[in-house]
Design an enzyme around this catalytic site. Structure first.
Site, short mmCIF file in Angstrom:
data_model
loop_
_atom_site.label_atom_id
_atom_site.label_comp_id
_atom_site.label_asym_id
_atom_site.label_seq_id
_atom_site.Cartn_x
_atom_site.Cartn_y
_atom_site.Cartn_z
N ASN A 395 2.56 16.66 31.76
CA ASN A 395 1.50 17.57 31.33
C ASN A 395 0.72 18.12 32.53
O ASN A 395 0.86 19.28 32.89
CB ASN A 395 0.57 16.84 30.35
CG ASN A 395 -0.40 17.80 29.66
OD1 ASN A 395 -0.58 18.94 30.09
ND2 ASN A 395 -1.02 17.35 28.59
N ASP A 396 -0.06 17.26 33.18
CA ASP A 396 -0.92 17.76 34.25
C ASP A 396 -0.14 18.38 35.41
O ASP A 396 -0.62 19.32 36.03
CB ASP A 396 -1.80 16.61 34.77
CG ASP A 396 -2.74 16.10 33.68
OD1 ASP A 396 -3.10 16.91 32.81
OD2 ASP A 396 -3.08 14.90 33.71
#
Lengths: 469, 99
Positions: A395-396
């Site tokens: 995600n990040d």
């Protein structure tokens, strides 16, 4: 000390240096580890049989020492053999904590000896040794309790916890420990304060690691690793033992450099990691402004077709892959697609997962060939010519906010430029934000499709879809 | 008895520490990120050298309390050494060259 013992210690110290050097190259790493292990074994047995105390006598209690060695070896061996590859980071943290505890206990026992010596009038000895003993005690204890918290957090047994003014509390603890240690070393405090310093150090270790978010755990583990190195080196000072000193300081300095390298990969300073509270409770909600729109879901069969008829697919693994144990089925998809003539690569972000290299270890476990794992700088220019990017539980590291939104807590972190590719399929359990606690604008891009569900489950079903199509 | 006296007594070790700091930096500085985890784990096993101190303490222990504490220290140190090296080996086992 015995000449043979000195020679063995010399060999062991050289084996540590050679071992570490070899560990830094993929083709020699395994042998390097073995060489260091042999050096360590030699040093341990030489100490048992050849070490002589100041009065020239050999070590006693040999049967007990052997029992302790056997017990420790059996437990350590079993734990290390049984642990899942996905749980590797916390295992390292656990073993690190054991080393820290060992260093602290040495200080504890030596202090007992010293206070005896001091009572019988040998105050000078007390004065020389006490600063080292204190250093070993404090650093070892902090490393122990800190590592245990890191272990608990990665195991999911402990949650992030930070109280208002935590930084102030932590600072006061640290200053308090330092002040008490100095006073104690100067001899102006009672013996009971020694144990109080131990207690404070243990609590400080807890306070130190508790507020740090899961995403930053690798940095913390690496830092605590170098702490334990320094604690071991204190033992070297205490016993005039060069092999302990060399091993400890080597790890202390190498560990610090490794820590800094990890921070660099995230484009953050070490202070920022330790004080910034990134990924902890404080960051939630930050940076969510400006992310609006709707996400599109994709059906399994559409996703399968998209990938099967692509020329080039890049898989982006993240922590979700590790949690779901999806590395084997990921490899299966890769071979299936390759059989269809699709070019498949893996894009490895330096901080994907919970440790640098975590993804490499996992994928290597499922026999993904080494040359398919491409590092960030090399894969980024390739996204423009990529048909499908498959994001598996990351995600990040693919959040464009790192490039575009200066208010985002991850702004400035280098990311994988997956948004350059034609199609993006994101495997995700839910719309929940990643460890940094921030929204990801990538999911709202027109070329992004979401496939919700457990990563392993989704991949398994994708495999059968690709096969049947 | 001041800091100067301490430095004087341990001058060789202090030289050694400074040298080792640079050796450690040099050894680690050109590592591909692929190997970061195994390297951290290997370094973790190496600081298990603290066990030598635990063995000395235990071998010189007189009295039950010191013996028990020493026993625990040796067990913990062995965990660090054996567990550390075995885990590292398991990680590296997977890096074997393919075809």
């Amino acid at each position: 000390m015995d000449h043979v013992l000195q020679l063995v210690y010399l060999l062991a110290a050289v084996s540590f240096m050679v071992g570490l050097k070899m560990l830094s190259r993929p083709d020699s790493a395994r042998r390097g580890n073995a060489i260091a292990a042999i050096g360590m074994t030699l040093a341990i047995f030489a100490t048992i049989f050849l070490f002589r105390g100041q009065d020239g006598s050999h070590l006693g209690n040999l049967p007990y020492i052997f029992i302790a060695l056997v017990v420790g070896s059996a437990i350590g061996y079993l734990m290390a053999k049984r642990v899942q590859m996905t749980a590797m980071p916390q295992m390292v943290s656990f073993f690190n904590g054991m080393g820290g505890a060992c260093a602290a206990m040495i200080s504890l026992i030596e202090y007992g000896h010293l206070s005896h010596a001091a009572e019988s009038g040998d105050a000078a000895l007390f004065q020389t040794k006490i600063p080292i003993i204190l250093a070993g005690l404090v650093i070892g204890a902090v490393s122990f309790s800190g590592s245990m918290v890191a272990y608990g957090k990665l195991e999911g047994k402990l949650k992030d916890l930070s109280v208002r003014g935590q930084q102030f509390v932590n600072m006061s603890f640290l200053l308090g420990i330092l002040l008490l240690s100095v006073l104690f070393a100067l001899g102006s405090l009672d013996g009971v304060w020694f144990y109080l310093i131990l207690g404070l150090s243990l609590v400080y270790g807890l306070l130190f690691v508790f507020p740090i978010g899961g995403a930053d755990m690798p940095v913390v583990i690496s830092l605590l690793n170098s702490f334990t190195g320094v604690a071991a080196a204190c033992g070297g000072f205490l016993y005039d033992n060069y092999v302990m000193l060399i091993g400890g300081i080597l790890v202390g300095s190498a560990g610090t450099i490794l820590t800094v390298a990890m921070c660099k990969a995230m484009n953050r300073s070490l202070t920022n990691v330790l004080v910034g509270n990134f990924g902890g409770g404080g960051a939630s909600g930050v940076g969510s402004a400006g992310v609006e729109g709707t996400t599109k879901e994709i059906s399994l069969s559409d996703a399968a077709v998209l990938m099967k008829y692509a020329k080039k697919v890049v898989i982006v693994p993240g922590y979700g892959l590790a949690v779901a144990q999806a590395q084997h089925v990921c490899h299966e998809i890769e071979t299936l697609l390759e059989d269809e003539g699709v070019e498949v690569k893996y894009a490895i972000h330096p901080v994907a997962g919970r440790m640098p290299g975590h993804m490499n270890v996992l994928l290597a476990e499922s026999n993904v060939s080494y040359d398919k794992l491409v590092e960030m700088e090399d894969i980024n220019p390739e996204f423009k010519s990529t048909d499908v990017v498959l994001v598996v539980g990351a995600n990040d590291v693919v959040n464009p906010a790192a490039k575009t939104d200066p208010s985002s807590p991850i702004f400035g972190m280098p990311i994988l430029d997956v948004e350059d590719s034609r199609n993006i399929i994101v495997l995700k359990r839910s719309m929940k934000a990643g460890y940094a606690g921030i929204e990801n604008a990538l999911f709202y891009e027109p070329q992004t499709f979401m496939l919700f569900g457990d990563a392993k489950d989704s991949l398994t079903r994708l495999v059968s879809e690709i096969k049947s199509n | 008895m001041g800091i100067l006296e301490f430095i004087h007594q341990h001058i060789e070790m202090i030289y050694l520490i400074i040298l080792m700091v640079f050796v450690g930096i040099e050894l680690i500085s050109h590592v591909p990120s692929v190997l970061h985890t195994p390297l951290m784990s290997g370094a973790n096993a190496i600081h298990g050298v603290v066990i030598i101190g635990a063995i000395i303490v235990m071998g010189q222990a007189e009295g039950a309390l010191a013996l028990i504490l020493g026993f625990i220290a040796v067990v913990l140190g062995t965990l660090n050494v054996v567990g550390g090296f075995v885990v590292t080996d398991r990680m590296l086992e997977m890096f074997k060259k393919k075809k």
